[in-house]
Design a protein around this motif. Structure first.
Motif, PDB file in Angstrom:
ATOM      1  N   ASN A 266       0.819  -1.225   0.000  1.00  0.00           N
ATOM      2  CA  ASN A 266       0.000   0.000   0.000  1.00  0.00           C
ATOM      3  C   ASN A 266       0.846   1.265   0.000  1.00  0.00           C
ATOM      4  O   ASN A 266       0.756   2.111   0.893  1.00  0.00           O
ATOM      5  CB  ASN A 266      -0.983  -0.007   1.175  1.00  0.00           C
ATOM      6  N   ASN A 267       1.663   1.372  -1.036  1.00  0.00           N
ATOM      7  CA  ASN A 267       2.468   2.586  -1.237  1.00  0.00           C
ATOM      8  C   ASN A 267       2.045   3.265  -2.535  1.00  0.00           C
ATOM      9  O   ASN A 267       2.873   3.689  -3.337  1.00  0.00           O
ATOM     10  CB  ASN A 267       3.957   2.220  -1.270  1.00  0.00           C
ATOM     11  N   LEU A 268       0.724   3.356  -2.741  1.00  0.00           N
ATOM     12  CA  LEU A 268       0.185   3.955  -3.963  1.00  0.00           C
ATOM     13  C   LEU A 268       0.544   5.437  -4.061  1.00  0.00           C
ATOM     14  O   LEU A 268       0.679   6.130  -3.049  1.00  0.00           O
ATOM     15  CB  LEU A 268      -1.333   3.802  -3.992  1.00  0.00           C
ATOM     16  N   LYS A 269       0.649   5.922  -5.281  1.00  0.00           N
ATOM     17  CA  LYS A 269       0.882   7.344  -5.551  1.00  0.00           C
ATOM     18  C   LYS A 269      -0.251   7.868  -6.431  1.00  0.00           C
ATOM     19  O   LYS A 269      -0.665   7.195  -7.383  1.00  0.00           O
ATOM     20  CB  LYS A 269       2.209   7.552  -6.283  1.00  0.00           C
ATOM     21  N   ALA A 270      -0.745   9.050  -6.111  1.00  0.00           N
ATOM     22  CA  ALA A 270      -1.778   9.665  -6.942  1.00  0.00           C
ATOM     23  C   ALA A 270      -1.266   9.813  -8.371  1.00  0.00           C
ATOM     24  O   ALA A 270      -0.135  10.254  -8.592  1.00  0.00           O
ATOM     25  CB  ALA A 270      -2.181  11.018  -6.370  1.00  0.00           C
ATOM     26  N   GLY A 271      -2.092   9.412  -9.325  1.00  0.00           N
ATOM     27  CA  GLY A 271      -1.702   9.456 -10.729  1.00  0.00           C
ATOM     28  C   GLY A 271      -1.167   8.138 -11.252  1.00  0.00           C
ATOM     29  O   GLY A 271      -0.966   7.987 -12.469  1.00  0.00           O
ATOM     30  N   ASP A 272      -0.917   7.178 -10.370  1.00  0.00           N
ATOM     31  CA  ASP A 272      -0.405   5.873 -10.800  1.00  0.00           C
ATOM     32  C   ASP A 272      -1.395   5.159 -11.719  1.00  0.00           C
ATOM     33  O   ASP A 272      -2.612   5.330 -11.622  1.00  0.00           O
ATOM     34  CB  ASP A 272      -0.160   4.969  -9.587  1.00  0.00           C
ATOM     35  N   TRP A 273      -0.812   4.316 -12.601  1.00  0.00           N
ATOM     36  CA  TRP A 273      -1.611   3.366 -13.369  1.00  0.00           C
ATOM     37  C   TRP A 273      -1.665   2.049 -12.589  1.00  0.00           C
ATOM     38  O   TRP A 273      -0.694   1.658 -11.931  1.00  0.00           O
ATOM     39  CB  TRP A 273      -0.955   3.081 -14.716  1.00  0.00           C
TER      40      TRP A 273
ATOM     41  N   GLY B 196      -3.699 -16.272  -9.609  1.00  0.00           N
ATOM     42  CA  GLY B 196      -4.085 -15.042 -10.295  1.00  0.00           C
ATOM     43  C   GLY B 196      -2.878 -14.215 -10.685  1.00  0.00           C
ATOM     44  O   GLY B 196      -1.719 -14.590 -10.452  1.00  0.00           O
ATOM     45  N   GLY B 197      -3.151 -13.067 -11.280  1.00  0.00           N
ATOM     46  CA  GLY B 197      -2.086 -12.226 -11.796  1.00  0.00           C
ATOM     47  C   GLY B 197      -1.462 -11.321 -10.750  1.00  0.00           C
ATOM     48  O   GLY B 197      -1.905 -11.247  -9.595  1.00  0.00           O
ATOM     49  N   LEU B 198      -0.401 -10.624 -11.155  1.00  0.00           N
ATOM     50  CA  LEU B 198       0.221  -9.606 -10.316  1.00  0.00           C
ATOM     51  C   LEU B 198      -0.431  -8.267 -10.620  1.00  0.00           C
ATOM     52  O   LEU B 198      -0.597  -7.891 -11.785  1.00  0.00           O
ATOM     53  CB  LEU B 198       1.724  -9.538 -10.577  1.00  0.00           C
ATOM     54  N   LEU B 199      -0.808  -7.547  -9.559  1.00  0.00           N
ATOM     55  CA  LEU B 199      -1.466  -6.247  -9.670  1.00  0.00           C
ATOM     56  C   LEU B 199      -0.467  -5.206  -9.195  1.00  0.00           C
ATOM     57  O   LEU B 199      -0.042  -5.224  -8.034  1.00  0.00           O
ATOM     58  CB  LEU B 199      -2.719  -6.241  -8.799  1.00  0.00           C
ATOM     59  N   VAL B 200      -0.061  -4.315 -10.084  1.00  0.00           N
ATOM     60  CA  VAL B 200       1.004  -3.361  -9.745  1.00  0.00           C
ATOM     61  C   VAL B 200       0.553  -1.929  -9.973  1.00  0.00           C
ATOM     62  O   VAL B 200      -0.231  -1.634 -10.886  1.00  0.00           O
ATOM     63  CB  VAL B 200       2.289  -3.640 -10.554  1.00  0.00           C
ATOM     64  N   SER B 201       1.054  -1.051  -9.109  1.00  0.00           N
ATOM     65  CA  SER B 201       0.794   0.382  -9.217  1.00  0.00           C
ATOM     66  C   SER B 201       2.100   1.069  -9.583  1.00  0.00           C
ATOM     67  O   SER B 201       3.089   0.988  -8.842  1.00  0.00           O
ATOM     68  CB  SER B 201       0.261   0.921  -7.882  1.00  0.00           C
ATOM     69  N   VAL B 202       2.100   1.720 -10.743  1.00  0.00           N
ATOM     70  CA  VAL B 202       3.328   2.328 -11.271  1.00  0.00           C
ATOM     71  C   VAL B 202       3.014   3.698 -11.858  1.00  0.00           C
ATOM     72  O   VAL B 202       1.862   4.042 -12.116  1.00  0.00           O
ATOM     73  CB  VAL B 202       3.971   1.437 -12.362  1.00  0.00           C
ATOM     74  N   SER B 203       4.068   4.464 -12.079  1.00  0.00           N
ATOM     75  CA  SER B 203       3.889   5.768 -12.723  1.00  0.00           C
ATOM     76  C   SER B 203       3.384   5.584 -14.146  1.00  0.00           C
ATOM     77  O   SER B 203       3.583   4.514 -14.742  1.00  0.00           O
ATOM     78  CB  SER B 203       5.223   6.517 -12.747  1.00  0.00           C
TER      79      SER B 203
ATOM     80  N   GLY C 283       4.149   2.564 -16.623  1.00  0.00           N
ATOM     81  CA  GLY C 283       2.965   1.841 -17.076  1.00  0.00           C
ATOM     82  C   GLY C 283       2.889   1.743 -18.582  1.00  0.00           C
ATOM     83  O   GLY C 283       2.505   0.696 -19.126  1.00  0.00           O
ATOM     84  N   ALA C 284       3.254   2.814 -19.281  1.00  0.00           N
ATOM     85  CA  ALA C 284       3.205   2.812 -20.741  1.00  0.00           C
ATOM     86  C   ALA C 284       4.160   1.773 -21.320  1.00  0.00           C
ATOM     87  O   ALA C 284       3.880   1.147 -22.343  1.00  0.00           O
ATOM     88  CB  ALA C 284       3.540   4.202 -21.275  1.00  0.00           C
ATOM     89  N   GLN C 285       5.317   1.588 -20.660  1.00  0.00           N
ATOM     90  CA  GLN C 285       6.268   0.573 -21.123  1.00  0.00           C
ATOM     91  C   GLN C 285       5.745  -0.841 -20.847  1.00  0.00           C
ATOM     92  O   GLN C 285       5.793  -1.716 -21.715  1.00  0.00           O
ATOM     93  CB  GLN C 285       7.614   0.768 -20.419  1.00  0.00           C
ATOM     94  N   LEU C 286       5.232  -1.047 -19.636  1.00  0.00           N
ATOM     95  CA  LEU C 286       4.768  -2.383 -19.259  1.00  0.00           C
ATOM     96  C   LEU C 286       3.532  -2.803 -20.041  1.00  0.00           C
ATOM     97  O   LEU C 286       3.325  -3.993 -20.302  1.00  0.00           O
ATOM     98  CB  LEU C 286       4.474  -2.431 -17.760  1.00  0.00           C
ATOM     99  N   ALA C 287       2.713  -1.835 -20.415  1.00  0.00           N
ATOM    100  CA  ALA C 287       1.477  -2.155 -21.138  1.00  0.00           C
ATOM    101  C   ALA C 287       1.750  -2.691 -22.535  1.00  0.00           C
ATOM    102  O   ALA C 287       0.831  -3.213 -23.188  1.00  0.00           O
ATOM    103  CB  ALA C 287       0.577  -0.925 -21.209  1.00  0.00           C
ATOM    104  N   ASN C 288       2.989  -2.600 -22.997  1.00  0.00           N
ATOM    105  CA  ASN C 288       3.341  -3.167 -24.300  1.00  0.00           C
ATOM    106  C   ASN C 288       3.564  -4.673 -24.230  1.00  0.00           C
ATOM    107  O   ASN C 288       3.671  -5.337 -25.261  1.00  0.00           O
ATOM    108  CB  ASN C 288       4.614  -2.498 -24.843  1.00  0.00           C
ATOM    109  N   ILE C 289       3.634  -5.215 -23.010  1.00  0.00           N
ATOM    110  CA  ILE C 289       3.835  -6.646 -22.835  1.00  0.00           C
ATOM    111  C   ILE C 289       2.511  -7.357 -23.093  1.00  0.00           C
ATOM    112  O   ILE C 289       1.458  -6.947 -22.607  1.00  0.00           O
ATOM    113  CB  ILE C 289       4.341  -6.956 -21.409  1.00  0.00           C
ATOM    114  N   LYS C 290       2.557  -8.453 -23.836  1.00  0.00           N
ATOM    115  CA  LYS C 290       1.352  -9.212 -24.151  1.00  0.00           C
ATOM    116  C   LYS C 290       0.656  -9.653 -22.866  1.00  0.00           C
ATOM    117  O   LYS C 290       1.268 -10.235 -21.985  1.00  0.00           O
ATOM    118  CB  LYS C 290       1.692 -10.424 -25.006  1.00  0.00           C
ATOM    119  N   GLY C 291      -0.629  -9.361 -22.765  1.00  0.00           N
ATOM    120  CA  GLY C 291      -1.420  -9.772 -21.619  1.00  0.00           C
ATOM    121  C   GLY C 291      -1.496  -8.766 -20.500  1.00  0.00           C
ATOM    122  O   GLY C 291      -2.334  -8.895 -19.595  1.00  0.00           O
ATOM    123  N   VAL C 292      -0.624  -7.767 -20.503  1.00  0.00           N
ATOM    124  CA  VAL C 292      -0.631  -6.748 -19.446  1.00  0.00           C
ATOM    125  C   VAL C 292      -1.618  -5.651 -19.815  1.00  0.00           C
ATOM    126  O   VAL C 292      -1.519  -5.045 -20.885  1.00  0.00           O
ATOM    127  CB  VAL C 292       0.777  -6.169 -19.227  1.00  0.00           C
TER     128      VAL C 292
END
Length: 714
Positions: free
Chosen positions: A535-542, A674-681, A685-694
């Motif tokens: 629980n170290n979320l940041k406002a604006g995270d994806w 189940g999957g991994l749920l991650v909170s990132v900038s 996020g834009a880089q990770l979203a290019n991975i198939k299935g993410v």
């Protein structure tokens, strides 16, 4: 208590009937296992009707997963590649050997595709499961305005039916096609009565099928057939309905076979060389009374096989197999028309097709509408296995918050608000983290169960950015004779140990017990200095998720025998895949917060991430990925038994009017592996979203003033 293993190899017509019989009258103290390379077994008598478009795939296939659930038969989905007759072990591709005390083989046959080029360019009508899978592709192929030319090789009853079925289907869709029915001789349907031959010739002529005589194919090329006398025929596709050939492994194993490799059996359908082996259907050669490879004989053999398997396991007298020499023969003619013969008479017409339709549907209803009732202990409210067998979050919090704990320096313990893994040993350089996870078995394939449980347990460390270094196992094996318990334990531990190796984790010990049901728990340990908090979320995270939801509801449906085989098989493909590749990518990036989606569902784990903060998680209900079939099962009223304990979490959520209301309950579905749920900038996020299935499923924003809602679903 089970004491011996009776294993069925193949889901052919004889075997499915025998399994149905044994479901109604089990053999005491005998465990049944079915090994099949397909979860769906087609009924050969309805294949032409399927090709013609008269029947759907569901109408023409027996769901082996549902059958084995009802019959309480262990189901191993895999391809048999060998048999060790001395050690009584069945060799399966990508699976540990299965041991047996008695084994029955009914794997069917395939067309002889040994001619040069046949395997590369021809489509065999058997195994039927492969043809039904390829049919949609064949039908949809775009020939860019050209009229395709298909050759059906083999002009027996099967070749005639397939040819006329294809002609009817293309005509119904107003698509052009040129068909040639190719035979090595000149007598169409030799052995059939002249009235049948005449009616079939008339049907072929009506559909403008070119009957090619005296063309013995010697070679198959991509767009051409070559005969042994050098004749050639230009084609776009060839479909083979030639005489059957046997699989190679029975002969290689040392079973007595005929010259073509079919297993030789005596009058009790027992191997003439190995009395612990039985065989039926196309793969068997009945030395006492030879019969052609026809489905009718496979069906008629079932009562005799059932009696003799029961006899060999209960030390009773065998029953001689007595099959009629003549039988009713019906040939469909593409449209809802058929021709037949029996007792020296031939007949044809629409009424014959209706007769055939009634016979075929009556057979299939044995496995679709008239399956034996599930055992009485399964009629009661079922409790899910897998992660659906967890205790609910409120029950856990209420029970643990007042528990006395021995406190130690550097170990801050809060059992009701734990991370995915616990700090076990504190060290300024690398602290040791530990987690335990496990559940009651949801499959009788303990090898697969070991794989999935290991993936699931390691997710807790992966969710904190920790590479596991060691693991320990607690296994509770269901009561059985020690010989069977040993077999089960070996299957389970094979799955665990192989998977730990793939995760670069060492198995260092464990504990074993036995009880009423099989349970498995795995402790995983890892060393790490800096970990990803929950629980170290940041406002604006994806908010990103790499795997679909729905495993809980599909497992619940499977336990009730209400999940179709194809849906269950897709679930297994999901469950047997790990998060390791995504974890390794994540370690290269700045991760603000992470968890894995497991027993408390997507929303439950989102609430853990946002707990005790002034932020909220916004979930885009239109973006969350779902497993195939999960939504339809949810809409039919099926749910995990844990769901009622998770639905109160809705009180901490706001559901927007723009949300997809149909999927909301699936956000509370407990997930196994189940999957991994991650909170990132957003940049990461834009880089990770290019991975198939993410998938980006939401964002983190400040909570509105005065709002007590921590999750917004829109």
């Amino acid at each position: 208590m089970n004491e011996r293993d009776l294993v069925f190899i193949g889901g052919g017509h004889t075997h499915v009937l025998v399994l149905r019989m044994l479901a109604m009258k089990p053999i005491p103290n005998v465990r049944l296992t079915l090994i099949s390379d397909s979860c769906l077994t087609p009924y050969s008598g309805m294949l032409p009707g399927f090709i013609s478009g008269h029947y759907s795939k569901a109408q023409t296939h027996i769901d082996l997963n549902k059958l084995t659930r009802v019959a309480q038969v262990r189901f191993i989905h895999g391809s048999v590649i060998g048999l060790d007759l001395e050690r009584k072990r069945i060799q399966i591709e990508n699976h540990p050997d299965i041991e047996y005390d008695k084994v029955s083989i009914d794997v069917g046959s395939t067309p002889n595709l040994t001619l040069p080029g046949a395997k590369e360019f021809a489509v065999g009508v058997k195994p039927i499961s492969q043809l039904t899978a390829a049919w949609a592709e064949l039908l949809a192929h775009d020939y860019h305005g050209k009229t395709p030319h298909w050759a059906i090789v083999g002009a027996g009853a099967a070749g005639v039916e397939i040819t006329l079925a294809i002609a009817h289907r293309f005509a119904e869709q107003h698509k052009p096609i040129q068909l040639s029915l190719v035979q090595s001789g000149s007598d169409l349907l030799a052995g059939y009565q002249s009235g049948v031959q005449k009616r079939v010739r008339s049907a072929l002529k009506h559909q403008k099928v070119n009957l090619v005589n005296n063309f013995r194919v010697a070679k198959v090329e991509q767009h051409q057939l070559v005969a042994d006398d050098k004749q050639t025929m230009s084609i776009d596709k060839s479909i083979w309905c030639t005489p059957a050939t046997a699989p190679s492994w029975p002969k290689k194993a040392g079973l007595a076979t005929d010259s073509q490799g079919f297993i030789e059996v005596n009058a009790y359908l027992q191997s003439i060389s190995h009395p612990d082996v039985f065989a039926a259907g196309d793969v068997a050669c009945m030395t006492f009374s030879p019969r052609p490879k026809a489905g009718v004989y496979a069906v008629r053999s079932a009562p005799f096989l059932e009696k003799n398997l029961r006899a060999v396991l209960t030390h009773k007298a065998f029953t001689t197999t007595k099959l009629q020499s003549g039988f009713l023969s019906l040939i469909s003619l593409g449209a809802r028309n058929a021709v037949g013969q029996k007792w020296g008479f031939s007949f044809s017409g629409k009424w014959v097709w209706r007769w055939k339709d009634h016979i075929d549907l009556s057979f299939m209803n044995l496995f679709q509408q008239d399956l034996p009732n599930m055992p009485s202990d399964m009629d009661e409210a079922m409790h899910c296995a897998g992660c659906g067998s967890k205790l609910g979050p409120q029950l856990l919090e209420d029970s643990l918050k007042g528990l006395p704990i021995y406190e130690q320096t550097n170990l801050a313990i809060n059992l009701s608000k734990a991370e995915d893994a616990a700090l076990a040993i504190y060290n300024q350089e690398h602290s040791v983290f530990q987690s335990i996870d496990g559940f009651r078995a949801f499959t009788d394939d303990l090898y697969r169960f070991g794989i999935v449980t290991t993936h699931h347990a390691l997710n807790d460390l992966y969710a904190m950015g920790i590479q596991a270094t060691s693991a320990q196992v607690w296994a509770n094996i269901a009561f059985a004779h020690p010989r069977l318990s040993k077999r089960d334990f070996q299957q389970l531990m094979s799955g665990i140990s192989e998977t730990l190796i793939n995760h670069q984790t060492t198995l260092v010990g464990g504990h074993s017990t036995e009880g009423k049901e099989t349970h498995l728990a795995i402790v995983v340990n890892g060393q790490q200095r800096d970990v990803w908090p929950k629980n170290n979320l940041k406002a604006g995270d994806w908010l990103l998720l790499n795997r679909p939801l729905g495993s809980g509801i599909i497992l619940a449906a499977d336990m009730q025998g209400k999940a179709d085989a194809e849906i269950v098989e897709q679930l297994w493909q999901h469950l047997l895949t790990s998060n390791r590749a995504f974890f390794q990518v994540l370690r290269k990036h700045d991760i603000h917060a992470a968890t894995d989606v497991s027993g408390f569902g997507l929303v439950g784990h989102c609430l853990e991430m946002v707990d005790n903060s002034d932020l909220q998680i916004n979930i885009n209900s239109h973006k969350v990925p779902l497993l195939a079939g999960a939504l339809a099962l949810s809409q039919s009223g099926i749910a995990s038994s844990l769901l009622p304990q998770l639905l109160p979490l809705k009180n901490r959520c706001t559901v927007s009017k723009t949300a997809n209301m149909q999927v909301i309950d699936l956000f509370f579905d407990p997930q196994t592996n189940g999957g991994l749920l991650v909170s990132v900038s957003p940049e990461v996020g834009a880089q990770l979203a290019n991975i198939k299935g993410v998938i980006k499923i939401g964002e983190v924003t400040p909570r509105k003033d005065g709002s007590d809602k921590e999750v917004v679903i829109y």
